[in-house]
Design a protein around this motif. Structure first.
Motif, short mmCIF file in Angstrom:
data_model
loop_
_atom_site.label_atom_id
_atom_site.label_comp_id
_atom_site.label_asym_id
_atom_site.label_seq_id
_atom_site.Cartn_x
_atom_site.Cartn_y
_atom_site.Cartn_z
N LEU A 92 0.84 -1.20 0.00
CA LEU A 92 0.00 0.00 0.00
C LEU A 92 0.87 1.25 0.00
O LEU A 92 0.57 2.21 -0.71
N GLN A 93 1.96 1.23 0.75
CA GLN A 93 2.86 2.37 0.76
C GLN A 93 3.47 2.61 -0.62
O GLN A 93 3.61 3.76 -1.05
N ILE A 94 3.82 1.54 -1.31
CA ILE A 94 4.36 1.69 -2.67
C ILE A 94 3.32 2.36 -3.57
O ILE A 94 3.64 3.28 -4.32
N ILE A 95 2.09 1.89 -3.49
CA ILE A 95 1.03 2.47 -4.32
C ILE A 95 0.84 3.94 -3.99
O ILE A 95 0.74 4.79 -4.89
N LEU A 96 0.80 4.28 -2.70
CA LEU A 96 0.62 5.68 -2.30
C LEU A 96 1.79 6.54 -2.76
O LEU A 96 1.60 7.67 -3.23
N ILE A 97 3.00 6.03 -2.64
CA ILE A 97 4.18 6.79 -3.06
C ILE A 97 4.15 7.03 -4.57
O ILE A 97 4.41 8.15 -5.04
N LEU A 98 3.81 6.01 -5.33
CA LEU A 98 3.73 6.18 -6.79
C LEU A 98 2.61 7.14 -7.17
O LEU A 98 2.76 7.93 -8.12
N MET A 99 1.51 7.11 -6.42
CA MET A 99 0.42 8.06 -6.66
C MET A 99 0.89 9.49 -6.39
O MET A 99 0.55 10.41 -7.15
N VAL A 100 1.65 9.69 -5.32
CA VAL A 100 2.17 11.02 -5.00
C VAL A 100 3.05 11.53 -6.13
O VAL A 100 2.92 12.68 -6.57
N PHE A 101 3.95 10.69 -6.64
CA PHE A 101 4.81 11.10 -7.75
C PHE A 101 3.96 11.49 -8.97
O PHE A 101 4.23 12.51 -9.62
N ALA A 102 2.95 10.70 -9.28
CA ALA A 102 2.12 10.99 -10.45
C ALA A 102 1.31 12.27 -10.28
O ALA A 102 1.27 13.11 -11.18
N ILE A 103 0.68 12.42 -9.12
CA ILE A 103 -0.14 13.61 -8.86
C ILE A 103 0.73 14.86 -8.85
O ILE A 103 0.35 15.90 -9.41
N THR A 104 1.90 14.77 -8.24
CA THR A 104 2.78 15.93 -8.14
C THR A 104 3.26 16.38 -9.52
O THR A 104 3.23 17.57 -9.84
N VAL A 118 6.25 17.20 -1.17
CA VAL A 118 6.11 17.06 0.28
C VAL A 118 4.64 17.25 0.68
O VAL A 118 4.12 16.52 1.53
N PHE A 119 3.96 18.20 0.05
CA PHE A 119 2.55 18.45 0.39
C PHE A 119 1.68 17.23 0.08
O PHE A 119 0.91 16.77 0.93
N PHE A 120 1.79 16.70 -1.13
CA PHE A 120 0.97 15.54 -1.48
C PHE A 120 1.40 14.29 -0.72
O PHE A 120 0.57 13.44 -0.41
N GLY A 121 2.68 14.19 -0.40
CA GLY A 121 3.14 13.10 0.46
C GLY A 121 2.48 13.17 1.82
O GLY A 121 2.03 12.16 2.37
N TRP A 122 2.41 14.38 2.36
CA TRP A 122 1.73 14.59 3.65
C TRP A 122 0.24 14.25 3.52
O TRP A 122 -0.33 13.57 4.38
N ALA A 123 -0.39 14.72 2.45
CA ALA A 123 -1.83 14.52 2.26
C ALA A 123 -2.18 13.03 2.14
O ALA A 123 -3.27 12.62 2.55
#
Length: 100
Positions: free
Chosen positions: A14-26, A70-75
């Motif tokens: 799940l952390q991998i998915i969230l991290i990849l989502m943050v990179f994409a969204i950012t 950092v913002f989307f990572g926090w979110a």
């Protein structure tokens, strides 16, 4: 996935998915809001040279990307990972004093 988890120091898929989502969204967000910011400051290929415009755009997008990451990572609950990521990047760019 196991190698990626070990390299990044994370524990779950799940952390991998969230991290990849943050990179994409950012990346998408930085690119999307970059043009209005440039036009607000009247930075266009017509007011600058084409090369100058792209240099300024890349610099502005790079700076925005760092803050948004950092913002989307926090979110998405991954602040610790992205804060460490940013500190590593600052050190690599020669801004070691900002990474402490």
């Amino acid at each position: 996935m196991k190698k990626l988890k070990e390299r990044w120091g994370i524990e779950s898929n799940l952390q991998i998915i969230l991290i990849l989502m943050v990179f994409a969204i950012t990346g998408s967000t930085a690119s999307y809001i970059g043009k209005p910011i440039l036009s607000y400051f009247n930075i266009t290929p017509e007011t600058f040279t084409t090369v100058g415009y792209w240099i300024v755009r890349i610099i502005i997008l790079f700076i925005m990307y760092q803050f948004l990451l950092v913002f989307f990572g926090w979110a998405l609950g991954q602040f610790k990972f992205f804060w460490q990521f940013e500190k590593k990047m600052l050190v690599r760019l020669g801004f070691k004093r900002f990474a402490d």
